[in-house]
Design an enzyme around this catalytic site. Structure first.
Site, mmCIF file in Angstrom:
data_model
loop_
_atom_site.group_PDB
_atom_site.id
_atom_site.type_symbol
_atom_site.label_atom_id
_atom_site.label_comp_id
_atom_site.label_asym_id
_atom_site.label_seq_id
_atom_site.Cartn_x
_atom_site.Cartn_y
_atom_site.Cartn_z
ATOM 1 N N LYS A 21 -2.067 7.407 3.747
ATOM 2 C CA LYS A 21 -3.143 7.921 4.948
ATOM 3 C C LYS A 21 -4.498 6.964 5.254
ATOM 4 O O LYS A 21 -4.874 6.446 6.443
ATOM 5 C CB LYS A 21 -3.645 9.220 4.906
ATOM 6 C CG LYS A 21 -2.543 10.443 4.533
ATOM 7 C CD LYS A 21 -3.214 11.732 4.472
ATOM 8 C CE LYS A 21 -4.067 11.834 3.187
ATOM 9 N NZ LYS A 21 -3.178 11.925 2.130
ATOM 10 N N ARG A 96 -7.211 20.240 5.125
ATOM 11 C CA ARG A 96 -6.321 20.076 3.804
ATOM 12 C C ARG A 96 -5.891 21.565 3.518
ATOM 13 O O ARG A 96 -5.176 21.852 2.547
ATOM 14 C CB ARG A 96 -6.956 19.714 2.550
ATOM 15 C CG ARG A 96 -6.505 18.295 2.494
ATOM 16 C CD ARG A 96 -6.984 18.014 0.963
ATOM 17 N NE ARG A 96 -6.709 16.985 0.113
ATOM 18 C CZ ARG A 96 -7.008 15.536 0.036
ATOM 19 N NH1 ARG A 96 -7.849 15.160 1.218
ATOM 20 N NH2 ARG A 96 -6.396 14.766 -0.326
ATOM 21 N N ARG A 131 -2.278 1.536 -6.628
ATOM 22 C CA ARG A 131 -3.462 1.650 -5.753
ATOM 23 C C ARG A 131 -4.832 0.936 -6.180
ATOM 24 O O ARG A 131 -5.062 1.239 -7.565
ATOM 25 C CB ARG A 131 -3.494 3.075 -5.308
ATOM 26 C CG ARG A 131 -4.830 3.162 -4.250
ATOM 27 C CD ARG A 131 -4.455 4.373 -3.485
ATOM 28 N NE ARG A 131 -4.718 5.665 -4.177
ATOM 29 C CZ ARG A 131 -4.774 6.777 -3.257
ATOM 30 N NH1 ARG A 131 -4.505 6.610 -2.139
ATOM 31 N NH2 ARG A 131 -5.280 7.656 -3.833
ATOM 32 N N ARG A 164 -8.974 4.443 -8.816
ATOM 33 C CA ARG A 164 -9.643 5.712 -8.768
ATOM 34 C C ARG A 164 -9.143 6.443 -9.983
ATOM 35 O O ARG A 164 -8.184 6.472 -10.549
ATOM 36 C CB ARG A 164 -9.218 6.244 -7.369
ATOM 37 C CG ARG A 164 -9.599 6.075 -6.225
ATOM 38 C CD ARG A 164 -9.172 6.827 -4.901
ATOM 39 N NE ARG A 164 -8.798 8.215 -5.150
ATOM 40 C CZ ARG A 164 -8.347 8.958 -4.108
ATOM 41 N NH1 ARG A 164 -8.167 8.201 -2.734
ATOM 42 N NH2 ARG A 164 -8.165 10.101 -4.375
ATOM 43 N N ARG A 175 -2.322 16.903 -8.258
ATOM 44 C CA ARG A 175 -2.744 16.621 -6.848
ATOM 45 C C ARG A 175 -1.560 16.766 -5.705
ATOM 46 O O ARG A 175 -1.734 17.662 -4.726
ATOM 47 C CB ARG A 175 -3.469 15.225 -6.552
ATOM 48 C CG ARG A 175 -4.637 15.116 -7.023
ATOM 49 C CD ARG A 175 -5.388 13.747 -7.122
ATOM 50 N NE ARG A 175 -5.490 13.152 -5.809
ATOM 51 C CZ ARG A 175 -5.411 11.861 -5.624
ATOM 52 N NH1 ARG A 175 -5.203 10.780 -6.603
ATOM 53 N NH2 ARG A 175 -5.521 11.437 -4.093
HETATM 54 P P1 AMP Z 1 -8.455 11.888 -1.268
HETATM 55 O O1 AMP Z 1 -9.137 10.705 -1.235
HETATM 56 O O2 AMP Z 1 -8.065 12.325 0.283
HETATM 57 O O3 AMP Z 1 -7.056 11.889 -1.978
HETATM 58 O O4 AMP Z 1 -9.219 12.948 -1.769
HETATM 59 C C1 AMP Z 1 -9.653 12.990 -2.977
HETATM 60 C C2 AMP Z 1 -9.968 14.301 -3.649
HETATM 61 O O5 AMP Z 1 -11.140 14.767 -2.874
HETATM 62 C C3 AMP Z 1 -9.044 15.482 -3.326
HETATM 63 O O6 AMP Z 1 -8.146 15.498 -4.540
HETATM 64 C C4 AMP Z 1 -10.100 16.611 -3.516
HETATM 65 O O7 AMP Z 1 -10.497 17.043 -4.740
HETATM 66 C C5 AMP Z 1 -11.166 16.264 -2.697
HETATM 67 N N1 AMP Z 1 -11.104 16.389 -1.144
HETATM 68 C C6 AMP Z 1 -10.855 15.406 -0.173
HETATM 69 N N2 AMP Z 1 -10.743 15.937 1.187
HETATM 70 C C7 AMP Z 1 -10.550 17.406 0.839
HETATM 71 C C8 AMP Z 1 -10.640 18.400 1.802
HETATM 72 N N3 AMP Z 1 -10.428 18.250 3.118
HETATM 73 N N4 AMP Z 1 -10.747 19.605 1.328
HETATM 74 C C9 AMP Z 1 -10.977 19.760 -0.077
HETATM 75 N N5 AMP Z 1 -11.013 18.733 -1.030
HETATM 76 C C10 AMP Z 1 -10.889 17.584 -0.349
#
Ligand code: AMP
Length: 224
Positions: A21, A96, A131, A164, A175
């Site tokens: 994404k 999400r 990654r 990360r 996740r």
């Molecule tokens: P990502 O980089 O999109 O994989 O997000 C990393 C982490 O940020 C996720 O595993 C969640 O802990 C938090 N996070 C990101 N976006 C959201 C969201 N829309 N709602 C809740 N937690 C989020």
């Protein structure tokens, strides 16, 4: 038919963590000259800067859980009200949960297309291991599928590539569980609204990008 320049493009990128994404959102943002809003990147910046938001979010993010809806909804609605979102935006990692999607609907934001990038779970853990993220600008790369010129620095800004903390296999598994229980129901939610488009994300970055652009061009060329 209206001229495509007049149409705003408000996109959501859905998909499991590691589905691509972020990479596709960045490329799409560049091509269509709209900002990409990554809630994960905003949270990581807040954690690194030690802000109140960061302190609240850290425990959730680092354990692979979701940050509470009200916190994220407030953050996104403030961000999309800024002038640079006037002609559209890309939401990467939001909504999400169904509650987040409903809050977005209730704010009166009309989403043009929801692009679901589909990658089987079996491929995700391997992908996450490779990654790399730029410590300065947050751009994402992959050691095999999307490498940078020298493998150490970001191709965009020259920043240092890092891993990360939540990309380790244990947290990735958590996740993925979170994704299936909380986020995957959004596929049905947007399918019912008629805005969902599915893309096979198990391929080369450039092929997936071409498929994404086709979906966006299709939307821009369609009658309003
Ligand atoms: P990502 O980089 O999109 O994989 O997000 C990393 C982490 O940020 C996720 O595993 C969640 O802990 C938090 N996070 C990101 N976006 C959201 C969201 N829309 N709602 C809740 N937690 C989020």
């Amino acid at each position: 038919m209206r001229m495509s320049e007049e149409k705003t493009v408000k996109l959501i990128f859905l998909g499991a963590p590691g589905a691509g994404k972020g990479t596709q959102a960045e490329l799409t943002a560049e091509k269509y000259k709209i900002p990409t809003i990554s809630t994960g990147a905003i949270l990581r910046e807040a954690i690194a800067a030690g802000t109140e938001l960061g302190k609240t979010a850290a425990g959730y993010v680092e354990s692979g859980a979701l940050v509470p809806d009200d916190l994220i909804v407030g953050l996104v609605s403030e961000r999309i009200s800024r002038p640079d979102c006037k002609n559209g935006f890309i939401l990467d990692g939001f909504p999400r949960t169904i509650a987040q999607a409903k809050a977005l609907d209730e704010s009166g934001t009309e989403i043009s297309v929801v692009i679901d990038i589909d990658v089987p779970d079996g491929k995700i853990i391997d992908r996450m291991a490779g990654r790399r993220v730029c410590a300065s600008c947050g751009a994402t790369f992959h050691v095999v599928h999307n490498p940078t010129g020298d493998g150490i620095h970001c191709d965009r800004c020259g920043g240092e590539l890092t891993r990360r903390r939540d990309d380790g296999p244990e947290i990735v598994r958590q996740r993925l569980r979170t994704y299936h229980s909380e986020t995957e129901p959004l596929v049905g939610y947007y399918e019912a609204k008629g805005t969902l488009r599915r893309i096979d994300g198990d391929g080369k970055v450039e092929d997936i990008t071409a498929a994404v652009f086709e979906v966006v061009d299709d939307y821009l060329g369609s009658e309003t």
